[in-house]
Motif scaffolding. Structure first.
Motif, PDB file in Angstrom:
ATOM      1  N   GLU A 114       5.440   2.205 -10.323  1.00  0.00           N
ATOM      2  CA  GLU A 114       4.037   2.529 -10.617  1.00  0.00           C
ATOM      3  C   GLU A 114       3.881   3.147 -12.011  1.00  0.00           C
ATOM      4  O   GLU A 114       3.299   4.228 -12.147  1.00  0.00           O
ATOM      5  CB  GLU A 114       3.470   3.487  -9.550  1.00  0.00           C
ATOM      6  N   SER A 171       8.786   3.013  -3.117  1.00  0.00           N
ATOM      7  CA  SER A 171       9.588   3.978  -3.888  1.00  0.00           C
ATOM      8  C   SER A 171      10.957   4.187  -3.261  1.00  0.00           C
ATOM      9  O   SER A 171      11.941   4.403  -3.966  1.00  0.00           O
ATOM     10  CB  SER A 171       8.860   5.319  -4.010  1.00  0.00           C
ATOM     11  N   HIS A 216       0.941  -0.749  -6.374  1.00  0.00           N
ATOM     12  CA  HIS A 216       0.085  -0.987  -5.215  1.00  0.00           C
ATOM     13  C   HIS A 216      -1.051  -1.923  -5.617  1.00  0.00           C
ATOM     14  O   HIS A 216      -1.913  -2.251  -4.818  1.00  0.00           O
ATOM     15  CB  HIS A 216      -0.474   0.338  -4.671  1.00  0.00           C
ATOM     16  N   SER A 252       0.212   4.162 -13.099  1.00  0.00           N
ATOM     17  CA  SER A 252      -0.811   4.775 -12.237  1.00  0.00           C
ATOM     18  C   SER A 252      -1.288   6.140 -12.734  1.00  0.00           C
ATOM     19  O   SER A 252      -2.339   6.608 -12.329  1.00  0.00           O
ATOM     20  CB  SER A 252      -0.366   4.817 -10.782  1.00  0.00           C
ATOM     21  N   GLU A 304       0.844  -1.197   0.000  1.00  0.00           N
ATOM     22  CA  GLU A 304       0.000   0.000   0.000  1.00  0.00           C
ATOM     23  C   GLU A 304       0.882   1.251   0.000  1.00  0.00           C
ATOM     24  O   GLU A 304       2.094   1.180   0.193  1.00  0.00           O
ATOM     25  CB  GLU A 304      -0.910  -0.014   1.229  1.00  0.00           C
ATOM     26  N   SER A 305       0.260   2.388  -0.191  1.00  0.00           N
ATOM     27  CA  SER A 305       0.966   3.659  -0.192  1.00  0.00           C
ATOM     28  C   SER A 305       1.695   3.852   1.143  1.00  0.00           C
ATOM     29  O   SER A 305       1.130   3.583   2.204  1.00  0.00           O
ATOM     30  CB  SER A 305      -0.051   4.770  -0.432  1.00  0.00           C
TER      31      SER A 305
END
Ligand code: ADP
Ligand code: MG
Length: 264
Positions: free
Chosen positions: A182, A58, A215, A185, A52-53
């Motif tokens: 990502e 990153s 994610h 996204s 998850e975020s």
């Protein structure tokens, strides 16, 4: 899409991440964005980093890309210590695609100049004609028409085109590893699958490895051979996508999977 058989951990790993930790802040505000993470990546493998975020994906990508120094731990590359290589040499073999292509392009440069500057990284001394050919091949590989794209500025491109130009820029250097953080996204749902198919295609064609950060466990399942699951900076689960999806042990992974009904 056919999944290639998962590669056993034998031979020289392309990437060997060992006990990697990165802390930020100090005192009460100190956090370990990445905590004691170890994994390896074999040549030609596509490995997902799912979480998850805020789980540290990153930060891990930036450590692997050597855009950020670890607090402790090490990164092995092709049997040696990545730090023994200059970043210029390392970045010929390890390229990146980020979430937001707009932020990673100089918006005052045309695509031709953006790609030309990237080629200047190449160790080979390329003639003007050879540079031109590499740019065209790179654009064709990602499904763009060179003559329509080279003279444009980033703001004249669609989001999907910008993402593809960023991939072309990475691919022109024929890296051994692509770190994609990502990459879908910022794209419409309709473009996501085409970017995933493109990555799969590029792996087949060039044999490069991909560290695919997302994610979205559904995307990881679709594209990747193996999956690493991160939670609060720690690697809580790893295995083939089938192993992780069918036998998720960590409660966090089970929750992630519950959000993706189509995988059940
Ligand atoms: P993800 O990509 O999974 O969303 P990040 O790696 O971006 O996670 O962030 C992990 C944690 O580290 C977050 O709590 C974030 O706020 C923190 N973090 C990331 N970069 C920095 C930084 N440069 N300074 C301070 N904290 C940071
Ligand atoms: Mg992130």
């Amino acid at each position: 899409m056919t999944q290639s058989p998962s590669v056993q951990s034998v031979g020289t790993a392309l990437l060997e991440v060992s006990h990697l930790t990165r802390n930020f802040g100090s005192g009460k505000n100190a956090i370990s964005a990445v905590k004691d993470v170890s994994f390896s990546l074999q040549p030609g493998e596509i490995v997902a980093v799912v979480g998850e975020s805020g789980s540290g994906k990153s930060t891990l990508a930036r450590l692997v890309l050597r855009l950020l120094a670890p607090s402790s731990g090490s990164i092995g590359f092709l049997g040696g210590d990545a730090n023994a290589l200059s970043t210029a040499d390392y970045w010929r073999d390890v390229q990146a695609v980020f979430q937001d292509p707009y932020a990673s392009f100089n918006q005052f440069y045309t695509v031709q100049r953006i790609l030309g500057n990237a080629l200047a990284l190449s160790k080979e001394r390329l003639s003007g004609a050879e540079r031109e050919r590499r740019m065209r091949d790179g654009l064709v590989a990602v499904g763009l028409k060179a003559e329509e794209i080279l003279g444009k500025w980033p703001h004249q491109l669609s989001g999907g085109q910008r993402q593809r130009v960023m991939m072309a820029r990475a691919l022109m250097l024929q890296p051994k590893l692509l770190v994609a953080d990502e990459p879908t996204s910022a794209l419409d749902a309709s473009l996501r699958v085409s970017v995933l198919n493109l990555l799969s295609d590029l792996r087949k064609r060039y044999g490069m490895s991909i560290l695919f950060i997302t994610h979205d466990i559904g995307q990881a399942y679709y594209l990747c051979d193996r999956m690493l699951v991160m939670y609060q900076g720690e690697l809580v689960e790893q295995g083939t996508v089938e192993e992780v999806v069918r036998g998720a042990k960590h409660p966090y992974t089970q929750r992630l999977l519950a959000d993706v009904p189509k995988l059940h």
